[in-house]
Design a protein around this motif. Structure first.
Motif, PDB file in Angstrom:
ATOM      1  N   SER A   1       0.860  -1.129   0.062  1.00  0.00           N
ATOM      2  CA  SER A   1      -0.019   0.012  -0.080  1.00  0.00           C
ATOM      3  C   SER A   1       1.177   1.437  -0.122  1.00  0.00           C
ATOM      4  O   SER A   1       2.284   0.968   0.211  1.00  0.00           O
ATOM      5  CB  SER A   1      -0.890  -0.003   1.267  1.00  0.00           C
ATOM      6  OG  SER A   1      -0.213   0.356   2.389  1.00  0.00           O
ATOM      7  N   GLY A   2       0.342   2.461  -0.147  1.00  0.00           N
ATOM      8  CA  GLY A   2       1.140   3.384  -0.358  1.00  0.00           C
ATOM      9  C   GLY A   2       2.023   3.816   0.830  1.00  0.00           C
ATOM     10  O   GLY A   2       3.143   4.577   0.722  1.00  0.00           O
TER      11      GLY A   2
ATOM     12  N   TRP B   1       6.134   5.996   2.405  1.00  0.00           N
ATOM     13  CA  TRP B   1       6.582   7.064   3.429  1.00  0.00           C
ATOM     14  C   TRP B   1       8.058   6.429   4.004  1.00  0.00           C
ATOM     15  O   TRP B   1       8.726   7.169   4.155  1.00  0.00           O
ATOM     16  CB  TRP B   1       5.485   6.828   4.721  1.00  0.00           C
ATOM     17  CG  TRP B   1       4.529   7.800   4.397  1.00  0.00           C
ATOM     18  CD1 TRP B   1       4.399   8.975   3.502  1.00  0.00           C
ATOM     19  CD2 TRP B   1       3.084   7.744   5.203  1.00  0.00           C
ATOM     20  NE1 TRP B   1       3.086   9.559   3.923  1.00  0.00           N
ATOM     21  CE2 TRP B   1       2.350   8.930   4.722  1.00  0.00           C
ATOM     22  CE3 TRP B   1       2.696   6.822   6.101  1.00  0.00           C
ATOM     23  CZ2 TRP B   1       1.072   8.929   5.356  1.00  0.00           C
ATOM     24  CZ3 TRP B   1       1.407   6.913   6.755  1.00  0.00           C
ATOM     25  CH2 TRP B   1       0.740   7.910   6.035  1.00  0.00           C
TER      26      TRP B   1
ATOM     27  N   PHE C   1      -2.712  12.475   8.406  1.00  0.00           N
ATOM     28  CA  PHE C   1      -1.659  11.495   7.489  1.00  0.00           C
ATOM     29  C   PHE C   1      -0.468  12.389   7.641  1.00  0.00           C
ATOM     30  O   PHE C   1       0.741  11.513   7.417  1.00  0.00           O
ATOM     31  CB  PHE C   1      -2.197  11.536   5.932  1.00  0.00           C
ATOM     32  CG  PHE C   1      -3.709  10.496   6.273  1.00  0.00           C
ATOM     33  CD1 PHE C   1      -3.203   9.140   6.196  1.00  0.00           C
ATOM     34  CD2 PHE C   1      -4.760  11.038   6.226  1.00  0.00           C
ATOM     35  CE1 PHE C   1      -4.238   8.250   6.365  1.00  0.00           C
ATOM     36  CE2 PHE C   1      -5.853   9.777   6.304  1.00  0.00           C
ATOM     37  CZ  PHE C   1      -5.647   8.458   6.409  1.00  0.00           C
TER      38      PHE C   1
ATOM     39  N   ASN D   1      -2.665  15.888  -0.232  1.00  0.00           N
ATOM     40  CA  ASN D   1      -4.246  16.103   0.002  1.00  0.00           C
ATOM     41  C   ASN D   1      -4.671  15.285   1.319  1.00  0.00           C
ATOM     42  O   ASN D   1      -4.135  14.102   1.572  1.00  0.00           O
ATOM     43  CB  ASN D   1      -5.036  15.191  -1.121  1.00  0.00           C
ATOM     44  CG  ASN D   1      -6.482  15.526  -1.315  1.00  0.00           C
ATOM     45  OD1 ASN D   1      -6.781  16.591  -1.513  1.00  0.00           O
ATOM     46  ND2 ASN D   1      -7.256  14.401  -0.922  1.00  0.00           N
TER      47      ASN D   1
ATOM     48  N   THR E   1      -6.187  13.621   3.977  1.00  0.00           N
ATOM     49  CA  THR E   1      -7.738  13.004   3.635  1.00  0.00           C
ATOM     50  C   THR E   1      -8.485  13.036   4.816  1.00  0.00           C
ATOM     51  O   THR E   1      -9.702  12.958   5.146  1.00  0.00           O
ATOM     52  CB  THR E   1      -7.204  11.622   3.494  1.00  0.00           C
ATOM     53  OG1 THR E   1      -6.202  11.357   2.579  1.00  0.00           O
ATOM     54  CG2 THR E   1      -8.336  10.703   2.887  1.00  0.00           C
TER      55      THR E   1
ATOM     56  N   ASP F   1       3.355  13.089  -0.690  1.00  0.00           N
ATOM     57  CA  ASP F   1       2.185  12.031  -0.539  1.00  0.00           C
ATOM     58  C   ASP F   1       1.083  12.425  -1.316  1.00  0.00           C
ATOM     59  O   ASP F   1       0.496  13.380  -1.009  1.00  0.00           O
ATOM     60  CB  ASP F   1       2.017  11.562   1.114  1.00  0.00           C
ATOM     61  CG  ASP F   1       0.705  11.062   1.259  1.00  0.00           C
ATOM     62  OD1 ASP F   1      -0.104  10.751   0.303  1.00  0.00           O
ATOM     63  OD2 ASP F   1       0.576  10.361   2.248  1.00  0.00           O
TER      64      ASP F   1
ATOM     65  N   ILE G   1      -1.474  10.474  -2.119  1.00  0.00           N
ATOM     66  CA  ILE G   1      -2.198   9.131  -2.077  1.00  0.00           C
ATOM     67  C   ILE G   1      -3.699   9.363  -2.258  1.00  0.00           C
ATOM     68  O   ILE G   1      -4.191   8.519  -3.104  1.00  0.00           O
ATOM     69  CB  ILE G   1      -1.711   8.354  -0.808  1.00  0.00           C
ATOM     70  CG1 ILE G   1      -0.422   7.944  -1.013  1.00  0.00           C
ATOM     71  CG2 ILE G   1      -3.080   7.426  -0.438  1.00  0.00           C
ATOM     72  CD1 ILE G   1       0.081   6.964   0.271  1.00  0.00           C
ATOM     73  N   SER G   2      -4.361  10.300  -1.780  1.00  0.00           N
ATOM     74  CA  SER G   2      -5.698  10.460  -1.822  1.00  0.00           C
ATOM     75  C   SER G   2      -6.140  11.420  -3.082  1.00  0.00           C
ATOM     76  O   SER G   2      -7.222  11.869  -2.980  1.00  0.00           O
ATOM     77  CB  SER G   2      -6.466  10.897  -0.688  1.00  0.00           C
ATOM     78  OG  SER G   2      -5.817  12.194   0.067  1.00  0.00           O
TER      79      SER G   2
ATOM     80  N   SER H   1      -1.551   5.259  -3.873  1.00  0.00           N
ATOM     81  CA  SER H   1      -1.743   3.948  -3.656  1.00  0.00           C
ATOM     82  C   SER H   1      -3.162   3.779  -4.928  1.00  0.00           C
ATOM     83  O   SER H   1      -3.875   4.639  -5.097  1.00  0.00           O
ATOM     84  CB  SER H   1      -2.667   3.591  -2.349  1.00  0.00           C
ATOM     85  OG  SER H   1      -2.030   4.067  -1.199  1.00  0.00           O
TER      86      SER H   1
ATOM     87  N   LYS I   1      -7.124   4.728  -4.566  1.00  0.00           N
ATOM     88  CA  LYS I   1      -7.865   6.043  -4.474  1.00  0.00           C
ATOM     89  C   LYS I   1      -8.030   6.600  -5.742  1.00  0.00           C
ATOM     90  O   LYS I   1      -9.083   5.860  -6.495  1.00  0.00           O
ATOM     91  CB  LYS I   1      -6.735   6.762  -3.873  1.00  0.00           C
ATOM     92  CG  LYS I   1      -6.242   6.248  -2.441  1.00  0.00           C
ATOM     93  CD  LYS I   1      -7.125   6.408  -1.569  1.00  0.00           C
ATOM     94  CE  LYS I   1      -6.178   6.087  -0.179  1.00  0.00           C
ATOM     95  NZ  LYS I   1      -7.093   6.440   1.066  1.00  0.00           N
TER      96      LYS I   1
END
Ligand code: PLP
Length: 369
Positions: free
Chosen positions: A71-72, A76, A96, A146, A148, A174, A176-177, A197, A200
């Motif tokens: 996963s994303g 990190w 996040f 973003n 989240t 990041d 990710i979202s 990820s 999303k």
């Protein structure tokens, strides 16, 4: 202790308006149902080189791309291990970004936080001030594009632009979202790693993490014990260069789904997707303003996730439950401590203004608005 709850074959189909996982097209789900093949077969090279090169084309980037089974969150860890010797600056403005800082601390790095109240956005001038105030400087700045948890879209472009003046400081984003639903080209803003990820705004099943890698970041990754093994840029990219495959066994069915969905994404195009997401965000904000409020700071509102401020004091948990029961539509409560103070609508991936309207109509009905 959590007791076993036996999984059954009988669940009603729900439409997801979560900030991920989100809706996945039928043909993308079906693409996973293929007989298995080996990850060192030529067929794997066809698959992996197709998804990597298509992703570069979609993102309009000349940076390298890694698609990794993880996963994303993996990025990190990997970006910190690969790029940070000691010091990292992380602006924190929600759950996040706080976690991104925490990951780096756990890896033994010295992390300076630039703290903002939840709902507020990171301000580039504060980042500049922190960079100027630091005697030793930073190996990297890590930012969440973003947030989240709050529905804030941080101005990563402006931060990246000012980081152009700090060539020894790498920029890790990041996204990710939002990536795939919010247009950004990493090299235009000095971004060294831009990651997401699959579940999303790419609207794929969960299980794959995607990052871009700048040439500098590739060079910077230190060939020493502290660089990530699994998410090592050099390991992943050198393997791609030599064999067009991944260094260890990937989730092949997910990559088959990825291939299918990335073709749809290419057909629509990065900019058109951005526009569709903007329209969904504008519609959702308008609706929220009419009935509730908006949690995120004006001018910094997300294109993919809206955090609605529960100014009417509705029972958020009960409304989510009832909308799911009566309409088979699922949205999200607020994150952590703002669980009842806000609720979140994920308008990303395959959604359109029309499908988002189906959800807002259902919320109006159930909450008696
Ligand atoms: C901004 C952000 N970063 C990181 C993550 C973690 O992503 P994953 O669960 O895919 O590792 C999420 C998940 O919602 C997120 O929204």
């Amino acid at each position: 202790m959590t007791e076993k709850r036996e999984y059954t074959d009988d669940y009603p189909e729900k439409t997801l308006y979560l900030p991920g996982p989100t809706e996945v097209r039928e043909d993308v789900i079906e693409a996973m149902a293929e007989p298995m093949f080996g990850h060192r077969m030529d067929r794997m090279t066809d698959l992996y080189t197709t998804i990597v090169e298509d992703t570069k084309e979609f993102l309009d980037t000349d940076q390298d791309v890694i698609v990794l089974t993880a996963s994303g969150t993996e990025f990190w860890e990997a970006t910190t291990l690969n790029l940070v010797d000691d010091r990292m600056l992380v602006p924190t403005s929600g759950a996040f970004s706080e976690r991104q800082a925490n990951v780096a601390e756990r890896l033994g790095k010295t992390v300076d936080r630039l703290e903002y109240e939840w709902g507020n956005a990171v301000k580039p001038e504060d980042v500049r001030e922190a960079l100027e105030a630091s005697d030793e400087g930073y190996d990297a700045v890590g930012m969440v594009m973003n947030e989240t948890s709050t529905g804030v879209r941080n101005p990563v472009e402006e931060v990246g632009d000012l980081l152009g003046e700090y060539p020894d400081t790498y920029f890790v984003v990041d996204a990710i979202s939002c990536l795939g639903g919010d247009y950004i080209v990493p090299e235009e803003h000095n971004i060294d790693a831009l990651f997401t990820s699959s579940q999303k705004a790419f609207a794929m099943p969960p299980g794959l993490a995607i990052t871009t890698v700048s040439d500098d970041a590739y060079e910077r990754e230190l060939e020493k014990d502290s660089a990530s093994w699994y998410g090592g840029f050099q390991r992943c990219l050198d393997y791609y260069d030599r064999k067009g495959q991944t260094h260890s066994t990937p989730a092949i069915p997910l990559m088959l789904a990825y291939r299918k969905q990335m073709k749809h994404m290419l057909e629509e195009g990065h900019e058109a997707r951005d526009q569709r997401h903007r329209e969904m965000a504008e519609y959702t904000r308008e609706w929220a303003r009419e009935h509730f409020g908006l949690y995120a700071e004006e001018g910094y509102r997300s294109q993919t996730v809206t955090a609605v401020e529960n100014t009417q004091g509705i029972d958020v948990a009960a409304t989510i439950e009832d909308v799911s029961e009566q309409y088979d539509l699922v949205f999200s409560n607020g994150y952590g401590s703002i669980g009842e103070e806000t609720f979140r609508i994920g308008h990303m991936g395959e959604h359109t203004v029309e499908t988002v309207k189906e959800l807002t109509d259902a919320i109006e009905d159930v909450a008696g608005l």
